[in-house]
Structure formats: C-alpha cells, structure tokens
Design a protein around this motif. Structure first.
Motif, PDB file in Angstrom:
ATOM      1  N   GLN A  35      37.452  47.105  31.931  1.00 25.05           N
ATOM      2  CA  GLN A  35      37.926  46.758  30.583  1.00 25.05           C
ATOM      3  C   GLN A  35      37.110  47.539  29.567  1.00 25.05           C
ATOM      4  O   GLN A  35      35.918  47.812  29.778  1.00 25.05           O
ATOM      5  CB  GLN A  35      37.762  45.252  30.327  1.00 25.05           C
ATOM      6  CG  GLN A  35      38.667  44.369  31.174  1.00 25.05           C
ATOM      7  CD  GLN A  35      38.371  42.897  30.955  1.00 25.05           C
ATOM      8  OE1 GLN A  35      37.369  42.385  31.413  1.00 25.05           O
ATOM      9  NE2 GLN A  35      39.256  42.217  30.249  1.00 25.05           N
ATOM     10  N   GLN A  83      42.701  41.700  34.418  1.00 19.77           N
ATOM     11  CA  GLN A  83      43.606  42.360  33.485  1.00 19.77           C
ATOM     12  C   GLN A  83      44.991  41.730  33.586  1.00 19.77           C
ATOM     13  O   GLN A  83      45.738  41.999  34.520  1.00 19.77           O
ATOM     14  CB  GLN A  83      43.679  43.856  33.791  1.00 19.77           C
ATOM     15  CG  GLN A  83      42.352  44.562  33.610  1.00 19.77           C
ATOM     16  CD  GLN A  83      42.395  45.994  34.080  1.00 19.77           C
ATOM     17  OE1 GLN A  83      43.065  46.305  35.048  1.00 19.77           O
ATOM     18  NE2 GLN A  83      41.656  46.868  33.411  1.00 19.77           N
ATOM     19  N   ASN A 106      39.506  46.803  37.776  1.00 21.77           N
ATOM     20  CA  ASN A 106      39.299  45.693  36.846  1.00 21.77           C
ATOM     21  C   ASN A 106      38.440  46.100  35.653  1.00 21.77           C
ATOM     22  O   ASN A 106      37.800  45.264  35.014  1.00 21.77           O
ATOM     23  CB  ASN A 106      38.659  44.497  37.562  1.00 21.77           C
ATOM     24  CG  ASN A 106      37.281  44.815  38.121  1.00 21.77           C
ATOM     25  OD1 ASN A 106      36.845  45.959  38.107  1.00 21.77           O
ATOM     26  ND2 ASN A 106      36.598  43.792  38.612  1.00 21.77           N
TER      27      ASN A 106
END
Length: 716
Positions: A105, A529, A103
């Motif tokens: 980013q 996401q 996850n």
C-alpha cells in the motif's frame, strides 16, 4: 526500555550491552576451540608443518568471515536493528516489489521506520538490478527460496550445535583416566544435559541472561590465558602461522588432503551466523566492541596455544583442547567448558525461535504458539512445539552419533550454506540499496564468498558420513515452509481477484432488507487491498449488519517494528451515515501482539481519533470554499457538532451491543482440472497443516465468547 536502534544511545548503555552480548551472541563461536583441531587431525599430525598451515587457515578465516564479513559488513545490513535471513529478505522487499504476496500500500511508505530511499535514478546498476527483480517472477521465487532455505539451514544447524558443543565439553571427563568414563557414559550424560537445556527454555533468555555473560567472560579469559601460556611454554615459533604463505605450502604439500581438511577448519566459524541472527537484542556498536576487545583475541590466542602445544605433542591432536590445559586448571576448565557449551547452545536455540517468529509473520511458516518471555524485549520468544521438536532431534542425534568426532563429520554443512546464502542476499543489498562501488562488490565475491564456497565444497564430502543429517532436517523445513507459503499465497490471490468493490458494500449496507443491529462489529479478513468476498457470503446468509462495521485486516510490513501510534490505518466508506470503516492493523515481523483487551481498547481509541480527524479535515475543506467569515464559523461549528454526535453514537453502540467479532474463515481447495502435484499440495498437505496449527482466532487474539465464524470454500 532503551531503544537500541537509536543513534544517541549513551556509552554506558553501549558498554553494558557489549558485556551482555558476550553471553548471548558469542557463545557458539567461543566454544569452537573445543573441537576444531581434533576435527582437522582426528588421527594425529603426520607432518608437523601442517600445524602452521592449518593454524594460518583458521586465523585468516576468522579475520575474513567473522571479523570483516559479519562484524563489519553484514551487521551494517540490519533492518532497523534486526538481523537474520528474513531481515535481509524484508529489506530487499522494501526496496523492490519482489514480494509474492501483492499487499503493498502507498501508505506503508509513510511509516517512520520504513526508511526507503528511492533515489536510484533511471540508469546505473542499482536501478537495472531492481527492474530485473521486479519483472522476473522466477527471480522473486528464487529470493523467497533463498530466504526459506537460509532459515531452514539455521534450524538444521540448531539441531547439531547443542549436540556437538555439549559432547565436546563432557568428553573432557576422559582425561580423568578412569574406566568408568566410557563413551556410553559421556553420551547419556550429554543427553541428560540436553534434556535439561530444553526444559529451561520456557523461562526465556531474559531470566537467565544475568549468568550468561559472566560465565562466558570467564571462559574467554581462561582460553586466552591458557593459550598464551602454551604459546610461551611449548613452541613460540608457531607465530609464523601469521604468514599466509604457509597456507599455500600446506596445499602444495598435502594437496587433496588439505582440501578435505577444510571441512574441519570451517568448524572454527560455526556461530558467526548468530552475530547477525541475535542482533535484535543489542546494537551493532555493542557487538563490535565485545568481539574486537575480548572474543576475537581470545579465540585467536586459544588456537595459537593449541597449535604451539601440538608442535611438541602431535599425537594429542584428537584431544587437543583438554590435553593442552595445564593440569592444575583441568577441573575448573572442565566445569567452565560444560557451562559455556550449554550457554552456547541456548543462544542458538533462542535465535531459532526468533527467526521462526519472523518467518511466521511473513507468511512463510505455519501458525505455532508464540510465548513472549520478556516484558522488555519483543524479540525474545519461546515456541513450545519447535522446542519439543528440537529436543527430540538433539537427543536422537546424540544417541545416534555417540561422540563428538563422529558428529563433527555431520557438522558444518548447514552453517556454510547459511554463510553462502547470506552472501548472496548481501551482494544484492550492496548493489541495489547501498550502491557500493562495483569493484568492492567484485572483491567481496572473489575473496569472502569464494572462500565460503570452497569450504562448502569440502564439507559436502562429509555428506555420506553424516552430513546428510543437517540437510535432511533443513529439507523437511524447506518443504513445510514452502507448502505453507504456497497455500497462503493462493488463498490471498483468490481473495484479491474476487474482492468486493466499495460500491457493492454501499449497496448492501443501504439495502432496507438488511437490518442494522446495535453494537460494533469487527469483521476480520486476510485481504488488505479491498474487501474479501467472504463479506458478501456472510450477508447473503445473515441479512443483518451491526450499526458500526469495521473491516479489519492484520498485515505484516517488511520492517522489524511498527511504532504504536502508526499501528492502525483507517479509512471509511461513504456516505458517512453507513458507519462502515476499513482498518489495516500493521505489525513489523518482530512486534508482539497485544492481549485481547488492550488490542480492542486501542482499536476503539484509534477509531475515535480517526473520526475526529476525518470530520475536521472535511470541515476545513468546506470552510475553505466558503467566502463569508460568518459562514465559515458556522461550517466549523456544524462540523464540531458532527464530530460530537459521531463519537457519542460510537460510545452508545459500545454500551448497547459491545464489540462483536466476525471472523472470515475459508478452506482452499483445488479447482477442477488441477494437476496431481497441485492437488496433493493444496488438498492434502496444506489442509492438513491448517488443521494441525493454531487457528486464526488464536492468532488474532479473538475472544471466543464474542466470536462468529463465517466459512467459505475457495477453488484455486
């Protein structure tokens, strides 16, 4: 509230924190003189020179592991001021892509607390270790297992520490010499104290901390003064124990017995792990000051004084602490000892609550109720379910073992496991993050880490005599945490592999058959996401969307805290007239969740700010491509009108329909053809745990009066 992680904290604040840390951090290790020498010499001293060898072992173990390792090295490996096994794990996850939940980013690195130094280069040991960890699935699994095991061992230690501390203190009543004070009376009095101890946990350490530090300061002064008095009064030649050669002579003389006695010596280190686990309430400098100025010297004097007393009274070794207390000070010392033992237990229980909160935030512990007990410190929490479990376990262990001598046989294994696991993660931090000289790393491995492994090997001999208790509790928590994390990961990865594209969402929202209802809808999903497949499942069954749709995901970053102004990360799906936004709400593992009303208000406020900034950035881009000044002014003016209309539309929808919560709730089951073990873990264990723990609407603080749950079954 003072930010304890800031470098420019005033000296007045540091000294205040140093005093307070005595009551919260140092209690466990400070009460170890109650039972260490009686654990090493349970049947008396056979050779008087053994006292010098054991005392030298204690002194240099405290110097190496407490002072050098924890106070001066491990505390420097903090995660923005927070410590513990999961703090080290999250620190490593931030520097290398080793998290098993994909996850990450790009925007995460822009958070001001992230502090990521990526100047590893493309050679060197740091880069090679990082690459190895990122490429190996087994290495990632091992790192997670170490973090889970370390946390579970602290919990196992937290079950035995209150028992042995309280029993050792209450056993001082035996010195009264009456027939009334039997082992059974001491056992039941200890049980009563333990029950009361766990009952006051709900009030939080913040409300009781004002009394902790003064009492433990008195305790440290008492043991230091009594130790110095005994040193002068009985045998000052015990100072020869400062010569480490006596350790070698002790092993030459006693051989296997010396190695076995290391299990008792290791008890002098119990509580050192709390220096790191409780770091979040203080700062590094304050703990170093309190340790070096009061705690460490007092403990050393206490052991030297007991050693000096035993040189003259070797058969009193089984009751070394209270036997060495001068008679006029016996009752005051007994009272202070019992209070200090209670406080020492309290600090470790609070540390367990904190690390469970960290584990839960990182998807490694089932959802349990967290009660924040302090308006000033987010890290101070109370976990009712865990508190009840610890109380029952402590009462059962106390009744089962009955006295501190028997309990000492079971004590220490979990602590040494925590030490060795912390060293394993610390070596990775040294190599990969600090880029420490390899020679210094090898020195640490061959001295401190090797010493911990030797201590652990001795303690494992106690396994049949009760050592299995702490390992049994730790094993239960390891299994529970690993099952939860496994199910959580399978759930997330399924959503990631079946996520809905932005184009599909546009097509759905643009479909004239889909009605748009007044109001703002917050659609909660776990996926960070992309967009969860549960969204299309909802629309296929309910062909309607609210006028403004915000797809919300709650995410925990691998840092302790996320600044409030950086909490919400928004973007929007084009075209703009669809009014569909994506929002990732980012927390650190020690951040407190706000109440429902304040969270909703903050989200709406940040949404308005995002709309304004988004339109203005688009406006600047358009005006930058227009050459005529008149056209530029007109473009900017039109953009400001768009901002005004968008904000007014948002306010109108809030007024007409309010905020509605749509919660994606899924059930994970095994796909056809799955093996027996996987079906047992997912279909039975994980599903049972999900039903028993807090539900997502409680975790996300969703008001039930405005909640619509959307269910879906995932076959993994």
């Amino acid at each position: 509230m003072v930010d304890l992680n800031m470098q420019d904290v005033s000296w007045a604040t540091i000294m205040m924190l140093a005093f307070q840390s005595i009551g919260v951090v140092c209690g466990d290790i400070g009460t170890s003189p109650l039972y260490v020498l009686s654990g090493v010499f349970p049947h008396g001293v056979e050779d008087i020179d053994d006292i010098l060898g054991v005392l030298s072992l204690i002194i240099y173990s405290l110097i190496a592991i407490l002072l050098i390792k924890y106070v001066f090295v491990v505390l420097s490996a903090n995660d923005n001021g927070d410590g513990g096994t999961f703090a080290l794990y999250s620190l490593i996850c931030r520097y290398a892509k080793v998290s098993l939940i994909p996850n990450e980013q790009v925007e995460d690195k822009e958070v001001s607390n992230y502090h990521l130094d990526e100047s590893n280069g493309h050679g060197g040991l740091a880069f090679k270790v990082k690459s190895l960890l990122e490429k190996s699935h087994y290495a990632k699994q091992l790192l997670l297992f170490i973090a889970i095991l370390g946390t579970s061992m602290v919990i196992g230690d937290g079950i035995l520490t209150p028992c042995v501390s309280v029993l050792s203190a209450v056993e001082g009543l035996k010195e009264v010499g009456t027939n009334f004070i039997s082992d059974k009376v001491i056992m039941w009095l200890s049980v009563l104290i333990l029950i009361l101890l766990f009952q006051v946990q709900r009030f939080g350490t913040d409300k009781m901390s004002n009394t902790f530090s003064p009492i433990l300061t008195i305790w440290f002064l008492f043991i230091a003064l009594i130790g110095f008095y005994n040193f002068v009064s009985y045998d000052p030649t015990v100072i020869k124990a400062l010569n480490p050669w006596h350790i070698i002579q002790y092993f030459q003389r006693r051989k296997k017995h010396a190695w076995i006695s290391l299990g008792g010596v290791a008890l002098c280190l119990t509580g050192a792990e709390a220096f790191f686990a409780d770091l979040g309430h203080f700062n590094v400098r304050s703990i170093r000051i309190s340790t070096c100025s009061l705690v460490f010297p007092s403990i050393i004097l206490a052991y030297i004084g007991q050693g000096s007393y035993l040189r003259k009274h070797p058969m009193h070794a089984h009751k070394a602490f209270f036997a060495s207390v001068p008679k006029p000070l016996f009752w005051p010392m007994l009272i202070v000892a019992i209070l200090a033992a209670i406080i020492a237990s309290q600090s470790l229980i609070s540390a367990i609550f904190s690390i469970i909160k960290q584990a839960m935030a990182l998807g490694c512990f089932p959802r349990v109720k967290l009660v924040h007990t302090s308006p000033k410190h987010d890290g101070q929490v109370y976990v009712p379910e865990i508190n009840a479990l610890l109380m029952l376990a402590c009462v059962g262990v106390t009744i089962g073992f009955k006295n501190s001598f028997s309990l000492a046989e079971a004590y220490g294994i979990a602590v040494l496991f925590v030490f060795t696991l912390t060293s394993a993660l610390l070596v990775l931090v040294m190599i990969m993050i600090w880029k420490t000289n390899l020679l210094l790393v090898l020195m640490y491995v061959l001295t401190i880490w090797a010493s911990e492994l030797v201590f652990l090997s001795s303690l494992l001999l106690k396994f049949p005599n009760g050592g299995y208790f702490s390992l049994l509790f730790a094993t239960i928590f390891v299994i529970m945490m690993y099952i939860w994390n496994y199910g959580y990961r399978k759930n997330y990865i399924f959503q990631l592999q079946n996520k809905v594209s932005a184009q599909q969402v546009k097509d759905i929202a643009s479909n004239p058959k889909i009605k748009r209802l007044p109001g703002v809808a917050l659609f909660y999903t776990e996926l960070v996401q992309g967009i969860s497949p549960i969204f299309t499942h909802y629309v296929s069954n309910v062909p309607a969307l609210h006028s403004i749709l915000v797809l919300v995901s709650i995410k925990t970053l691998p840092i302790s805290k996320v600044p409030q102004k950086e909490r919400f990360l928004f973007n929007r799906l084009e075209p703009y007239d669809l009014s569909i936004f994506r929002c990732v709400v980012r927390y650190g593992y020690n951040d407190a969740r706000k109440e429902r009303e304040s969270f909703e208000e903050m989200l709406v406020d940040h949404l308005k700010e995002f709309v304004k900034d988004d339109f203005r950035s688009v406006g600047r881009s358009i005006s930058g491509r227009v050459t005529s000044p008149v056209d530029k002014n007109e473009a900017v003016s039109n953009n400001e009108e768009e901002v005004k209309r968008e904000v007014e539309f948002l306010d109108q929808q809030l007024q007409e329909g309010g905020v509605i919560y749509l919660l994606g709730e899924n059930q994970v089951i095994c796909s056809k053809g799955s093996g027996f073990v996987k079906r047992f873990v997912i279909d039975h264990c994980y599903q049972w745990m999900r039903r028993c723990v807090r539900q997502p609407d409680e975790v996300f603080l969703v008001p039930r009066s405005r909640l619509l749950k959307v269910g879906m079954i995932y076959e993994v």
